[in-house]
Write a protein that holds these residues in place. Structure first.
Motif, PDB file in Angstrom:
ATOM      1  N   ASP A  91       0.846  -1.189   0.000  1.00  0.00           N
ATOM      2  CA  ASP A  91       0.000   0.000   0.000  1.00  0.00           C
ATOM      3  C   ASP A  91       0.882   1.239   0.000  1.00  0.00           C
ATOM      4  OD1 ASP A  91      -2.499  -1.343   0.188  1.00  0.00           O
ATOM      5  OD2 ASP A  91      -2.158  -1.648   2.327  1.00  0.00           O
TER       6      ASP A  91
ATOM      7  N   ASN B  75       9.355   0.886  10.487  1.00  0.00           N
ATOM      8  CA  ASN B  75       8.800   0.147  11.621  1.00  0.00           C
ATOM      9  C   ASN B  75       8.358  -1.246  11.195  1.00  0.00           C
ATOM     10  OD1 ASN B  75       8.749   2.497  13.489  1.00  0.00           O
ATOM     11  ND2 ASN B  75       7.334   3.261  11.947  1.00  0.00           N
TER      12      ASN B  75
ATOM     13  N   ARG C  95       3.795   7.444   2.660  1.00  0.00           N
ATOM     14  CA  ARG C  95       3.773   6.254   3.518  1.00  0.00           C
ATOM     15  C   ARG C  95       3.695   5.021   2.634  1.00  0.00           C
ATOM     16  NH1 ARG C  95       2.114   5.990   8.619  1.00  0.00           N
ATOM     17  NH2 ARG C  95       1.625   3.966   9.436  1.00  0.00           N
TER      18      ARG C  95
ATOM     19  N   ASN D  35      11.017   7.207   8.858  1.00  0.00           N
ATOM     20  CA  ASN D  35      10.738   6.171   9.852  1.00  0.00           C
ATOM     21  C   ASN D  35      10.581   4.821   9.171  1.00  0.00           C
ATOM     22  OD1 ASN D  35      10.207   7.793  12.412  1.00  0.00           O
ATOM     23  ND2 ASN D  35       8.888   8.801  10.922  1.00  0.00           N
TER      24      ASN D  35
ATOM     25  N   GLU E 282       3.906  -6.616   9.380  1.00  0.00           N
ATOM     26  CA  GLU E 282       3.904  -5.562   8.366  1.00  0.00           C
ATOM     27  C   GLU E 282       5.116  -4.669   8.554  1.00  0.00           C
ATOM     28  OE1 GLU E 282      -0.852  -4.840   7.566  1.00  0.00           O
ATOM     29  OE2 GLU E 282       0.305  -3.311   8.608  1.00  0.00           O
TER      30      GLU E 282
ATOM     31  N   GLN F  81       0.484  11.388   3.217  1.00  0.00           N
ATOM     32  CA  GLN F  81       0.059  11.608   4.597  1.00  0.00           C
ATOM     33  C   GLN F  81       0.399  13.021   5.025  1.00  0.00           C
ATOM     34  OE1 GLN F  81       2.105   8.750   7.043  1.00  0.00           O
ATOM     35  NE2 GLN F  81       3.771  10.148   7.465  1.00  0.00           N
TER      36      GLN F  81
ATOM     37  N   THR G  51       7.789   5.663   6.407  1.00  0.00           N
ATOM     38  CA  THR G  51       7.209   6.993   6.203  1.00  0.00           C
ATOM     39  C   THR G  51       8.310   8.021   5.976  1.00  0.00           C
ATOM     40  OG1 THR G  51       7.195   7.546   8.565  1.00  0.00           O
ATOM     41  CG2 THR G  51       5.215   6.505   7.672  1.00  0.00           C
TER      42      THR G  51
ATOM     43  N   THR H  20       3.279   0.671   3.148  1.00  0.00           N
ATOM     44  CA  THR H  20       3.044  -0.460   4.041  1.00  0.00           C
ATOM     45  C   THR H  20       3.183  -1.730   3.223  1.00  0.00           C
ATOM     46  OG1 THR H  20       1.514   0.817   5.391  1.00  0.00           O
ATOM     47  CG2 THR H  20       1.404  -1.568   5.607  1.00  0.00           C
TER      48      THR H  20
ATOM     49  N   GLY I 234      11.068  -0.019  15.739  1.00  0.00           N
ATOM     50  CA  GLY I 234      11.361   0.802  14.572  1.00  0.00           C
ATOM     51  C   GLY I 234      12.581   1.670  14.769  1.00  0.00           C
TER      52      GLY I 234
ATOM     53  N   HIS J  96       6.358  -0.809   7.806  1.00  0.00           N
ATOM     54  CA  HIS J  96       5.825   0.521   7.537  1.00  0.00           C
ATOM     55  C   HIS J  96       6.990   1.476   7.343  1.00  0.00           C
ATOM     56  CE1 HIS J  96       1.796  -0.631   8.929  1.00  0.00           C
ATOM     57  NE2 HIS J  96       2.452  -1.348   9.818  1.00  0.00           N
TER      58      HIS J  96
ATOM     59  N   THR K 237       5.744  -4.176  12.579  1.00  0.00           N
ATOM     60  CA  THR K 237       4.663  -4.410  13.537  1.00  0.00           C
ATOM     61  C   THR K 237       4.175  -5.848  13.437  1.00  0.00           C
ATOM     62  OG1 THR K 237       3.042  -3.593  11.944  1.00  0.00           O
ATOM     63  CG2 THR K 237       3.860  -2.023  13.556  1.00  0.00           C
TER      64      THR K 237
END
Length: 114
Positions: free
Chosen positions: A25, A78, A43, A76, A55, A29, A59, A45, A96, A57, A80
Motif C-alpha cells: 500500500d 517500523n 507512507r 521512519n 507488516e 500523509q 514513512t 506499508t 522501529g 511501515h 509491527t
C-alpha cells in the motif's frame, strides 16, 4: 560489503512471488508536530508473507516550521506484529527506527552558521 548487501537485497526483492505485490500500500500523509507545525509526506506499508501477521511501515515527512531559517525532515521504518481475533480489537507490538535532520541557519557573534 555494501555492494554485496545491495545486490542480495535487490535479488530478494525481484525474486519475491507476485502474490506479495497485492500486499503493498502506498499513500500520502499529513502530520502535525508541536514544534515544527505541519508536515507533508508519503507512507508505504508492506504485508509480509508467512504465518505471523507482520507488516513493514515506512514513512517520510517534510515539516514546514514557522521559523524561516529552519528545515526539518524525518524518515521512519517500523516492523509491527498484530495480535488477531480479539473481538474487534487489533493490538500490535512493534519496533522501529527514526532518522531525522534539523538544519538551522543563523548568525552567532557576527558570523553566519548552518
Amino acid at each position: 560489503m555494501r555492494k554485496a548487501l545491495f545486490a542480495t537485497s535487490l535479488f530478494v526483492l525481484l525474486s519475491t512471488p507476485a502474490a506479495l505485490q497485492a500486499q503493498l500500500d502506498l499513500g500520502a500523509q499529513g502530520s502535525w508536530g508541536d514544534e515544527f507545525d505541519f508536515a507533508a509526506g508519503a507512507r508505504v506499508t508492506l504485508g509480509l508473507p508467512g504465518s505471523l501477521p507482520l507488516e513493514l511501515h515506512g514513512t517520510f515527512d517534510y515539516f514546514f516550521p514557522e521559523q524561516e531559517r529552519t528545515k526539518y525532515w524525518e524518515v521512519n521504518a517500523n516492523l509491527t506484529a498484530f495480535v488477531p481475533n480479539l473481538r474487534g480489537f487489533m493490538p500490535y507490538a512493534g519496533l522501529g527506527v527514526n532518522v531525522a535532520q534539523l538544519e538551522v541557519k543563523g548568525e552567532f557573534e557576527g558570523e553566519e552558521f548552518t
